[in-house]
Design a protein around this motif. Structure first.
Motif, PDB file in Angstrom:
ATOM      1  N   GLU A  11       0.699  -1.293  -0.337  1.00 21.42           N
ATOM      2  CA  GLU A  11       0.191   0.164  -0.023  1.00 21.42           C
ATOM      3  C   GLU A  11       1.072   1.550  -0.459  1.00 21.42           C
ATOM      4  O   GLU A  11       1.508   1.599   1.081  1.00 21.42           O
ATOM      5  N   ALA A  12       0.479   1.758  -1.414  1.00 20.72           N
ATOM      6  CA  ALA A  12       2.147   2.715  -1.382  1.00 20.72           C
ATOM      7  C   ALA A  12       1.590   4.078  -0.516  1.00 20.72           C
ATOM      8  O   ALA A  12       2.898   4.341   0.175  1.00 20.72           O
ATOM      9  N   ARG A  13       0.437   4.571   0.347  1.00 23.07           N
ATOM     10  CA  ARG A  13       0.643   5.322   1.149  1.00 23.07           C
ATOM     11  C   ARG A  13       0.938   5.227   2.417  1.00 23.07           C
ATOM     12  O   ARG A  13       1.759   6.006   3.242  1.00 23.07           O
ATOM     13  N   ILE A  14       0.916   3.571   2.802  1.00 21.95           N
ATOM     14  CA  ILE A  14       1.366   4.122   3.847  1.00 21.95           C
ATOM     15  C   ILE A  14       3.258   3.494   4.286  1.00 21.95           C
ATOM     16  O   ILE A  14       3.095   3.622   4.739  1.00 21.95           O
ATOM     17  N   ALA A  15       3.162   2.608   2.838  1.00 21.72           N
ATOM     18  CA  ALA A  15       4.766   2.346   2.677  1.00 21.72           C
ATOM     19  C   ALA A  15       5.246   3.920   2.689  1.00 21.72           C
ATOM     20  O   ALA A  15       6.935   4.539   3.638  1.00 21.72           O
ATOM     21  N   HIS A  16       4.643   5.119   2.029  1.00 14.11           N
ATOM     22  CA  HIS A  16       5.197   6.666   2.086  1.00 14.11           C
ATOM     23  C   HIS A  16       5.558   7.344   3.664  1.00 14.11           C
ATOM     24  O   HIS A  16       6.331   8.051   3.928  1.00 14.11           O
ATOM     25  N   LEU A  52       8.121  -5.215   7.026  1.00 13.51           N
ATOM     26  CA  LEU A  52       6.672  -5.852   6.110  1.00 13.51           C
ATOM     27  C   LEU A  52       6.033  -5.843   6.229  1.00 13.51           C
ATOM     28  O   LEU A  52       5.444  -6.822   8.050  1.00 13.51           O
ATOM     29  N   ASP A  53       4.802  -6.024   5.415  1.00 16.60           N
ATOM     30  CA  ASP A  53       3.802  -6.582   5.452  1.00 16.60           C
ATOM     31  C   ASP A  53       3.481  -8.065   5.292  1.00 16.60           C
ATOM     32  O   ASP A  53       4.116  -8.673   4.826  1.00 16.60           O
TER      33      ASP A  53
END
Length: 140
Positions: A11-16, A52-53
């Motif tokens: 999930e890009a939002r969480i990663a960023h 990591l997720d």
């Protein structure tokens, strides 16, 4: 040289958000969107810690961590999951990973800790930072 954190999160939002948080804390943060990319970055960049997720597309977080451990047996990691009591999370812990709480449990944990994250970290990367300019706008 700053310590490296590898964030493997689809999930890009969480990663960023996680990347920004660690960069503001002085770390070099790297992002991988799946397990395969994470394995490649782990091999190339030799991170100090991997976050990591558990639920990744293709190779999930547990399998990704197993593969990382084959190459780097002492690799430190935190497996993030909204389901802290699943057998897969327990298996990751048996392999040596710490377990972080993701949504929705993390929200309740932050409320219980008065705005702090599961490990006592502020919920917002900017929380507690002073603004420049003579101390104006300091958080109470």
């Amino acid at each position: 040289m700053p310590q490296r954190v590898l964030v493997i999160e689809d999930e890009a939002r969480i990663a960023h958000w996680v990347k920004e948080y660690f960069e503001q804390a002085g770390f070099q943060a790297l992002i991988a969107a799946d397990g395969i990319e994470g394995l490649k970055l782990a091999e190339e960049k030799n991170p100090d810690i991997v976050i990591l997720d558990l639920m990744l597309p293709g190779m999930d977080g547990l399998e990704t961590y197993r593969e990382i451990l084959k190459r780097h047996p002492d690799q430190k990691a935190i497996i993030a999951s909204g389901f802290a009591e699943t057998e897969r999370v327990k298996e990751a812990q048996r392999l040596g990973a710490g377990a972080g709480q993701g949504e929705p449990r993390a929200q309740e944990e932050r409320r219980r800790r008065g705005g702090q994250g599961a490990e006592g970290l502020p919920r917002d990367p900017a929380a507690g930072r002073r603004r420049e300019g003579g101390g104006q706008g300091r958080r109470a």
